[in-house]
Design a protein around this motif. Structure first.
Motif, mmCIF file in Angstrom:
data_model
loop_
_atom_site.group_PDB
_atom_site.id
_atom_site.type_symbol
_atom_site.label_atom_id
_atom_site.label_comp_id
_atom_site.label_asym_id
_atom_site.label_seq_id
_atom_site.Cartn_x
_atom_site.Cartn_y
_atom_site.Cartn_z
ATOM 1 N N TYR A 32 2.074 45.331 14.250
ATOM 2 C CA TYR A 32 2.028 45.699 12.829
ATOM 3 C C TYR A 32 1.142 44.766 12.009
ATOM 4 N N TRP A 33 1.261 43.462 12.239
ATOM 5 C CA TRP A 33 0.558 42.494 11.400
ATOM 6 C C TRP A 33 -0.898 42.379 11.824
ATOM 7 N N ASP A 34 -1.789 42.300 10.824
ATOM 8 C CA ASP A 34 -3.217 42.143 11.114
ATOM 9 C C ASP A 34 -3.542 40.726 11.569
ATOM 10 N N GLU A 35 -2.918 39.750 10.943
ATOM 11 C CA GLU A 35 -3.128 38.335 11.300
ATOM 12 C C GLU A 35 -1.900 37.540 10.915
ATOM 13 N N ILE A 36 -1.807 36.356 11.514
ATOM 14 C CA ILE A 36 -0.846 35.378 11.017
ATOM 15 C C ILE A 36 -1.614 34.104 10.670
ATOM 16 N N LEU A 37 -1.031 33.355 9.774
ATOM 17 C CA LEU A 37 -1.621 32.113 9.301
ATOM 18 C C LEU A 37 -0.490 31.098 9.265
ATOM 19 N N ILE A 38 -0.712 29.929 9.866
ATOM 20 C CA ILE A 38 0.304 28.875 9.861
ATOM 21 C C ILE A 38 -0.276 27.659 9.157
ATOM 22 N N VAL A 39 0.441 27.208 8.127
ATOM 23 C CA VAL A 39 -0.002 26.066 7.332
ATOM 24 C C VAL A 39 1.119 25.031 7.307
ATOM 25 N N LYS A 40 0.755 23.780 7.571
ATOM 26 C CA LYS A 40 1.727 22.680 7.522
ATOM 27 C C LYS A 40 1.543 21.932 6.201
ATOM 28 N N TYR A 41 2.663 21.717 5.528
ATOM 29 C CA TYR A 41 2.680 20.949 4.279
ATOM 30 C C TYR A 41 3.507 19.693 4.508
ATOM 31 N N PRO A 42 3.070 18.546 3.972
ATOM 32 C CA PRO A 42 3.846 17.325 4.161
ATOM 33 C C PRO A 42 5.193 17.374 3.443
ATOM 34 N N SER A 43 5.307 18.307 2.477
ATOM 35 C CA SER A 43 6.579 18.460 1.770
ATOM 36 C C SER A 43 6.645 19.844 1.141
ATOM 37 N N LYS A 44 7.853 20.340 0.983
ATOM 38 C CA LYS A 44 8.001 21.620 0.288
ATOM 39 C C LYS A 44 7.626 21.462 -1.176
ATOM 40 N N ASP A 45 7.786 20.261 -1.711
ATOM 41 C CA ASP A 45 7.397 20.027 -3.102
ATOM 42 C C ASP A 45 5.887 20.160 -3.288
ATOM 43 N N GLY A 46 5.108 19.740 -2.285
ATOM 44 C CA GLY A 46 3.664 19.928 -2.345
ATOM 45 C C GLY A 46 3.300 21.404 -2.382
ATOM 46 N N PHE A 47 4.008 22.198 -1.584
ATOM 47 C CA PHE A 47 3.799 23.653 -1.597
ATOM 48 C C PHE A 47 4.149 24.224 -2.971
ATOM 49 N N MET A 48 5.303 23.813 -3.511
ATOM 50 C CA MET A 48 5.733 24.316 -4.820
ATOM 51 C C MET A 48 4.730 23.948 -5.914
ATOM 52 N N LYS A 49 4.237 22.722 -5.875
ATOM 53 C CA LYS A 49 3.256 22.287 -6.868
ATOM 54 C C LYS A 49 1.991 23.140 -6.762
ATOM 55 N N MET A 50 1.574 23.428 -5.524
ATOM 56 C CA MET A 50 0.364 24.220 -5.316
ATOM 57 C C MET A 50 0.511 25.617 -5.911
ATOM 58 N N ILE A 51 1.590 26.314 -5.571
ATOM 59 C CA ILE A 51 1.724 27.700 -6.037
ATOM 60 C C ILE A 51 2.097 27.786 -7.514
ATOM 61 N N SER A 52 2.558 26.672 -8.089
ATOM 62 C CA SER A 52 2.901 26.648 -9.512
ATOM 63 C C SER A 52 1.700 26.370 -10.411
ATOM 64 N N ASN A 53 0.603 25.929 -9.809
ATOM 65 C CA ASN A 53 -0.602 25.659 -10.589
ATOM 66 C C ASN A 53 -1.068 26.969 -11.235
ATOM 67 N N PRO A 54 -1.298 26.991 -12.554
ATOM 68 C CA PRO A 54 -1.691 28.235 -13.221
ATOM 69 C C PRO A 54 -3.021 28.815 -12.722
ATOM 70 N N ASN A 55 -3.838 27.998 -12.064
ATOM 71 C CA ASN A 55 -5.120 28.481 -11.547
ATOM 72 C C ASN A 55 -5.075 28.887 -10.070
ATOM 73 N N TYR A 56 -3.911 28.739 -9.438
ATOM 74 C CA TYR A 56 -3.757 29.132 -8.037
ATOM 75 C C TYR A 56 -4.086 30.625 -7.910
ATOM 76 N N PRO A 57 -4.913 31.020 -6.907
ATOM 77 C CA PRO A 57 -5.409 32.403 -6.823
ATOM 78 C C PRO A 57 -4.419 33.414 -6.229
ATOM 79 N N ALA A 58 -3.195 33.442 -6.733
ATOM 80 C CA ALA A 58 -2.165 34.345 -6.215
ATOM 81 C C ALA A 58 -2.556 35.812 -6.373
ATOM 82 N N THR A 59 -3.243 36.147 -7.454
ATOM 83 C CA THR A 59 -3.641 37.535 -7.698
ATOM 84 C C THR A 59 -4.610 38.015 -6.632
ATOM 85 N N LEU A 60 -5.529 37.165 -6.235
ATOM 86 C CA LEU A 60 -6.497 37.534 -5.196
ATOM 87 C C LEU A 60 -5.787 37.747 -3.860
ATOM 88 N N ARG A 61 -4.825 36.893 -3.551
ATOM 89 C CA ARG A 61 -4.038 37.053 -2.321
ATOM 90 C C ARG A 61 -3.316 38.394 -2.342
#
Length: 124
Positions: free
Chosen positions: A79-108
């Motif tokens: 079913y899936w076209d691709e998978i992507l695995i990303v390692k973050y040193p902390s979940k807080d780093g991930f949260m900070k990234m996706i909370s940035n108002p300029n993060y390209p979530a719309t393009l994703r």
């Protein structure tokens, strides 16, 4: 099958209550066929180009990106076209990234017809 593209607020709240530490994010990706003359795969490539500065800021490492060749154990759904695995040193780093108002979530979101994002604890 129900489709999912964006993070749900309730799950983000639950993520905030979890202890911090290194995590792996496994992204299951199903691309749209075409939007505005571009394939979903090409739009996702554009997203990956735009997200690089956010990965660098959060010290994320792209571990793996690839497509399924075949299923050896389990239903042969492919079913899936691709998978992507990303390692973050902390979940807080991930949260900070996706909370940035300029993060390209719309393009994703524009590139995908369906996705899953599964967080795994990294065993030390």
């Amino acid at each position: 099958m129900e489709q999912f593209i964006n993070l749900e607020k309730e799950r983000l709240f639950n993520l905030n209550t979890m202890p911090d530490g290194p995590v792996m994010m496994v992204n299951y990706l199903k691309y749209v066929k075409e939007v505005d003359g571009k394939s979903g795969r090409d739009l996702y490539k554009d997203y990956m180009t735009e997200v690089i500065p956010y990965f660098l800021e959060s010290k994320a490492d792209l571990i793996f990106k690839g497509k399924e060749l075949m299923t050896l154990i389990g239903p042969d759904e492919n079913y899936w076209d691709e998978i992507l695995i990303v390692k973050y040193p902390s979940k807080d780093g991930f949260m900070k990234m996706i909370s940035n108002p300029n993060y390209p979530a719309t393009l994703r979101a524009k590139a995908l017809v369906d996705s899953r994002l599964v967080m795994y604890e990294v065993n030390q």
